[in-house]
Scaffold this motif. Structure first.
Motif, mmCIF file in Angstrom:
data_model
loop_
_atom_site.group_PDB
_atom_site.id
_atom_site.type_symbol
_atom_site.label_atom_id
_atom_site.label_comp_id
_atom_site.label_asym_id
_atom_site.label_seq_id
_atom_site.Cartn_x
_atom_site.Cartn_y
_atom_site.Cartn_z
ATOM 1 N N GLN A 165 1.046 -1.251 0.000
ATOM 2 C CA GLN A 165 0.004 0.168 -0.168
ATOM 3 C C GLN A 165 0.779 1.145 0.188
ATOM 4 O O GLN A 165 0.589 2.296 -0.596
ATOM 5 N N GLU A 166 2.179 1.128 0.545
ATOM 6 C CA GLU A 166 2.752 2.280 0.852
ATOM 7 C C GLU A 166 3.803 2.698 -0.801
ATOM 8 O O GLU A 166 3.757 3.800 -0.887
ATOM 9 N N PHE A 167 4.235 1.586 -1.318
ATOM 10 C CA PHE A 167 5.174 1.789 -2.430
ATOM 11 C C PHE A 167 4.565 1.225 -3.499
ATOM 12 O O PHE A 167 5.061 1.493 -4.449
ATOM 13 N N GLY A 168 3.559 0.343 -3.578
ATOM 14 C CA GLY A 168 3.077 -0.117 -4.902
ATOM 15 C C GLY A 168 1.816 0.342 -5.712
ATOM 16 O O GLY A 168 1.362 -0.108 -6.393
ATOM 17 N N TYR A 169 1.723 1.786 -5.128
ATOM 18 C CA TYR A 169 0.574 2.644 -5.881
ATOM 19 C C TYR A 169 1.169 3.903 -6.276
ATOM 20 O O TYR A 169 1.997 4.536 -5.607
ATOM 21 N N CYS A 170 0.735 4.480 -7.499
ATOM 22 C CA CYS A 170 1.272 5.976 -7.692
ATOM 23 C C CYS A 170 -0.236 6.662 -8.184
ATOM 24 O O CYS A 170 -1.322 5.894 -8.174
ATOM 25 N N ILE A 171 -0.071 7.824 -8.252
ATOM 26 C CA ILE A 171 -1.337 8.714 -8.792
ATOM 27 C C ILE A 171 -0.869 9.296 -10.272
ATOM 28 O O ILE A 171 -0.003 9.818 -10.523
ATOM 29 N N LEU A 172 -1.741 8.718 -11.238
ATOM 30 C CA LEU A 172 -1.300 8.973 -12.467
ATOM 31 C C LEU A 172 -2.479 9.525 -13.204
ATOM 32 O O LEU A 172 -3.673 9.101 -13.179
ATOM 33 N N ASP A 173 -2.532 11.022 -13.660
ATOM 34 C CA ASP A 173 -3.425 11.617 -14.044
ATOM 35 C C ASP A 173 -4.747 11.616 -13.237
ATOM 36 O O ASP A 173 -5.790 11.566 -13.777
ATOM 37 N N GLY A 174 -4.808 11.537 -12.138
ATOM 38 C CA GLY A 174 -5.828 11.714 -11.017
ATOM 39 C C GLY A 174 -6.372 10.237 -10.895
ATOM 40 O O GLY A 174 -7.325 10.183 -9.995
ATOM 41 N N HIS A 175 -5.719 9.117 -11.191
ATOM 42 C CA HIS A 175 -6.226 7.618 -10.967
ATOM 43 C C HIS A 175 -5.003 7.041 -10.153
ATOM 44 O O HIS A 175 -4.002 7.142 -10.140
ATOM 45 N N ARG A 176 -5.444 6.200 -9.252
ATOM 46 C CA ARG A 176 -4.614 5.371 -8.442
ATOM 47 C C ARG A 176 -4.264 4.400 -9.086
ATOM 48 O O ARG A 176 -5.162 3.336 -9.429
ATOM 49 N N GLU A 177 -2.987 4.175 -9.754
ATOM 50 C CA GLU A 177 -2.846 2.965 -10.262
ATOM 51 C C GLU A 177 -1.934 1.944 -9.753
ATOM 52 O O GLU A 177 -0.951 2.479 -8.858
ATOM 53 N N LYS A 178 -1.743 0.956 -9.784
ATOM 54 C CA LYS A 178 -1.131 -0.245 -9.180
ATOM 55 C C LYS A 178 0.388 -0.325 -10.148
ATOM 56 O O LYS A 178 0.652 -0.307 -11.342
ATOM 57 N N ILE A 179 1.574 -0.556 -9.389
ATOM 58 C CA ILE A 179 2.880 -0.348 -9.750
ATOM 59 C C ILE A 179 3.413 -1.912 -9.988
ATOM 60 O O ILE A 179 2.734 -2.572 -9.164
ATOM 61 N N GLY A 180 3.859 -2.265 -10.922
ATOM 62 C CA GLY A 180 4.081 -3.713 -11.294
ATOM 63 C C GLY A 180 5.040 -4.073 -10.288
ATOM 64 O O GLY A 180 4.803 -5.101 -9.535
ATOM 65 N N ASN A 181 6.503 -3.819 -10.275
ATOM 66 C CA ASN A 181 7.217 -4.288 -9.167
ATOM 67 C C ASN A 181 8.261 -2.958 -8.547
ATOM 68 O O ASN A 181 9.083 -2.306 -9.377
ATOM 69 N N PHE A 182 7.722 -2.721 -7.340
ATOM 70 C CA PHE A 182 8.197 -1.667 -6.964
ATOM 71 C C PHE A 182 9.541 -1.811 -6.094
ATOM 72 O O PHE A 182 10.029 -0.899 -5.431
ATOM 73 N N LYS A 183 10.064 -3.163 -5.995
ATOM 74 C CA LYS A 183 11.309 -3.272 -5.482
ATOM 75 C C LYS A 183 12.625 -3.371 -6.277
ATOM 76 O O LYS A 183 12.590 -3.844 -7.384
ATOM 77 N N THR A 184 13.552 -3.004 -5.813
ATOM 78 C CA THR A 184 14.821 -3.131 -6.549
ATOM 79 C C THR A 184 15.273 -4.431 -6.278
ATOM 80 O O THR A 184 15.246 -5.250 -5.511
ATOM 81 N N GLU A 185 16.384 -4.697 -7.407
ATOM 82 C CA GLU A 185 16.609 -6.198 -7.278
ATOM 83 C C GLU A 185 17.751 -6.392 -6.053
ATOM 84 O O GLU A 185 18.555 -5.428 -5.963
#
Length: 515
Positions: free
Chosen positions: A277-297
Motif C-alpha cells: 500500500q505504501e510503495f505499490g501505488y502511484c497517482i497517474l492523471d488523477g487515478h490511483r494505479e498499481k505499480i508492477g514491481n516496486f522493489k529494487t533487485e
C-alpha cells in the motif's frame, strides 16, 4: 429495439432521470435532447457511499458511460463507473483530482475514495508523445542492509595460514584448514555462493571462475570496501573453500520460515500488504494505479540463461545514488532513504517508467513500471492489437511481395524475402545483431548462421525440408524440420548442394530488416 438493446431497457434507464433537474443541452453527436441522470445512491456492492456528484448533475460524469445507458439500456457487461474505497498512506496529503466532479479533488487520505473509470472512454487531449500529465509516487523500495551471519556459522578454507579464527567456531587462529573470519563485504558475497551450493550453476566452470574473480577483486561493489589484503593472500583457490556451513544455515532458515504458525504467516502477510500500500501505488492523471514491481533487485550472483558467458558475476546492491526518479513537476518528490540522495529527478512525460537505474553486469537499464492492468500498459497493448488489425488487411499483399522477391536479381532482396517467409510460416523471432562474447550466443531468423541450417531434398517422406537447430531467446534450443516451398528451398542451394548465400543468416540483421 434500439441497437441490440430493447426499449424496456431504455425506459428503465429513463426512470433514473431527476424530474427537478434542468434539461441538458442537445448533444451534437446524437442530434437529440438528453436528460440528466441521477446517480444511484450506493455503488460498489452496497458500500453505502454516495457518488460525489449525487447532489448535482455532472455532464462529465454522464459522459463516462451513462449516455450509453440512456440511449441503449444496460449492456451485458455493466459499464457503470464503480466506486471503490481504497485506503491511502497517511503521509500522502497532496491533493489530486481522482474524480472530475469532486470540487477541488479529494484528499489523498485514508478516507478518500477512488473512482474506477474506463480509460478507453476518456478523451485524449495530450499532444503526441506525451503519456501523462500528473505522476506522483513514493519511489522504489530498497533491499535492507546485509545482516551478518551468526557467530556459530563459519566459512572454512584449506589454506596454510587462516585468519581470525573464533573460539565460537571451536578452532583457534592460525590453524591450517580452520575457519576464516571474513570481512563484512567478503562474507556477504560468500553467502551468495553458499545459498546456491546445491544448484546446477555452481557446477559450471564459467560460473565458478566469474564468481571467484569478482569475490577477490570486486567485493567493493557491495559495501564500498574490497576484500582485505590478508584475505586475498589466504583465499587463492575456490576448490579449497568450504561453504557447507553457510549453505546449511540458509536451508534451515528456509525450513523454519515454512514451519511458521498460521498467525505468524498472517502477520508477515499483513506487513507485506502494508508495504504494498505504501510503495505499490502511484497517482497517474488523477487515478490511483498499481505499480508492477516496486522493489529494487537484491544483490547476488548473475545467473543468466543457458551458457551465458557472464554467469556468476557479482550483481551489486542498488543504492539511491544509482536511481533516477521520474515524476511530475508539481508533485511531491519521493524522499530517499536517510543519508542518501537520488542520482537525478526528472520530469519526462514521454516515457512510462517511474524509476530507472543501470545494473553493473550487462550495463542494461532496469525500470520500475506500472502494472499490466494500468492505463498506460492497456493503451500500449491496444496499439499492438490495432497494428495486428491493420496487418490483417495487407498480409496477403506482403506474402505476394516476398514470393516475387525470391526471383529478384538483388541478393539483399532475396535474403529479406526468405527471412520474411520463415517468420511468417514458423513465427520465428526476428533477431538482431550482438557483440561477440558480451552476451549468450542466441540468434533469431535474421541472425542465423550457416551452422544453424541444413537443407534436405527429402526427409521423413517430405520434399524440400529445412532443418533448424539454434539457441533462441533465453538460450532455449529450437529444433525443427519443416517442409518449405520449392522456390524458397532453392534459394539456399548452390550447385555443390551446400547452403547458399540466401540462407547464410543475413550477415547484417538490421540492414536486412530495414532494407
Amino acid at each position: 429495439m434500439v441497437g441490440r438493446f430493447s426499449l424496456p431497457g431504455l425506459r428503465r434507464a429513463e426512470r433514473r432521470v431527476r424530474p427537478d433537474a434542468p434539461p441538458r443541452p442537445p448533444d451534437p453527436a446524437e442530434g437529440r435532447q438528453l436528460s440528466p441522470v441521477r446517480w444511484p445512491k450506493t455503488l460498489g456492492g452496497g458500500s453505502g457511499r454516495a457518488h460525489p456528484c449525487s447532489s448535482q448533475t455532472s455532464d462529465r460524469c454522464i459522459r463516462a458511460g451513462w449516455e450509453r445507458t440512456l440511449l441503449f439500456g444496460f449492456p451485458k457487461r455493466d459499464l457503470r463507473p464503480q466506486m471503490q474505497h481504497v485506503p491511502f498512506p497517511d503521509r500522502w496529503t497532496t491533493r489530486a483530482p481522482s474524480h472530475p466532479c469532486s470540487p477541488g479533488g479529494p484528499h489523498l487520505g485514508v478516507s478518500s475514495p477512488t473512482v474506477v473509470l474506463f480509460w478507453w472512454e476518456e478523451e485524449k487531449e495530450s499532444p503526441g508523445g506525451v503519456k501523462w500529465t500528473q505522476l506522483e509516487h513514493r519511489g522504489p523500495w530498497f533491499v535492507p542492509p546485509y545482516e551478518p551471519l551468526p557467530e556459530g556459522v563459519c566459512f572454512y578454507y584449506d589454506g596454510e595460514d587462516c585468519l581470525g579464527g573464533s573460539s565460537d567456531c571451536g578452532q583457534g587462529p592460525s590453524a591450517p584448514g580452520k575457519p576464516v573470519k571474513l570481512s563484512l563485504a567478503a562474507e556477504e558475497v560468500a553467502t551468495f555462493y553458499g545459498k546456491m551450493l546445491d544448484h546446477e550453476y555452481t557446477t559450471k566452470e564459467v560460473f565458478q571462475n566469474n564468481f571467484f574473480s569478482d569475490w577477490r577483486k570486486n567485493a567493493c561493489l557491495i559495501l564500498g570496501q574490497e576484500m582485505t589484503a590478508e584475505e586475498r593472500k589466504v583465499i587463492k583457490h575456490l576448490d579449497k573453500c568450504d561453504f557447507t556451513e553457510i549453505h546449511r544455515y540458509f536451508v534451515d532458515r528456509t525450513a523454519a520460515r515454512k514451519a511458521l504458525s498460521k498467525e505468524e504467516k498472517q502477520k508477515l502477510k499483513e506487513e507485506a500488504e502494508k508495504l504494498q500500500q505504501e510503495f505499490g501505488y502511484c497517482i497517474l492523471d488523477g487515478h490511483r494505479e498499481k505499480i508492477g514491481n516496486f522493489k529494487t533487485e537484491p544483490p547476488g550472483l548473475f545467473r543468466g540463461r543457458g551458457d551465458h558467458p557472464k554467469m556468476g558475476m557479482l550483481k551489486r546492491r542498488v543504492l539511491p545514488e544509482d536511481v533516477t526518479i521520474n515524476c511530475s513537476r508539481d508533485s511531491k518528490v519521493p524522499e530517499p532513504p536517510v543519508g542518501h540522495r537520488w542520482k537525478e529527478v526528472r520530469c519526462d512525460r514521454t516515457v512510462t517508467w517511474l524509476a530507472a537505474w543501470t545494473e553493473n553486469v550487462q550495463n542494461s537499464i532496469k525500470y520500475i513500471m506500472l502494472n499490466p492492468s494500468s492505463k498506460l500498459k492497456g493503451e500500449r497493448d491496444w496499439e499492438k492489437y490495432e497494428v495486428a488489425r491493420r496487418l490483417k488487411g495487407v498480409v496477403g499483399e506482403i506474402r505476394s511481395q516476398y514470393r516475387a522477391d525470391w526471383k529478384s536479381p538483388e541478393m539483399k532482396a532475396r535474403q529479406r524475402a526468405v527471412a520474411l517467409y520463415f517468420i511468417d510460416k514458423l513465427a520465428l523471432r526476428a533477431g538482431h545483431e550482438k557483440e561477440e562474447g558480451e552476451t549468450a550466443d542466441t540468434v533469431g531468423c535474421c541472425s542465423l548462421r550457416v551452422e544453424h541450417i541444413r537443407l534436405h531434398p527429402e526427409a521423413d517422406g517430405r520434399p524440400y525440408v529445412v532443418e533448424f537447430d539454434f539457441l533462441g531467446k533465453d538460450s532455449i534450443r529450437y529444433y525443427n524440420r519443416v517442409p518449405v516451398e520449392k522456390a524458397a528451398w532453392l534459394q539456399g542451394q548452390t550447385p555443390g548442394g551446400r547452403t547458399g548465400p540466401a540462407l547464410q543468416g543475413a550477415s547484417a540483421a538490421t540492414a536486412l530488416l530495414v532494407g
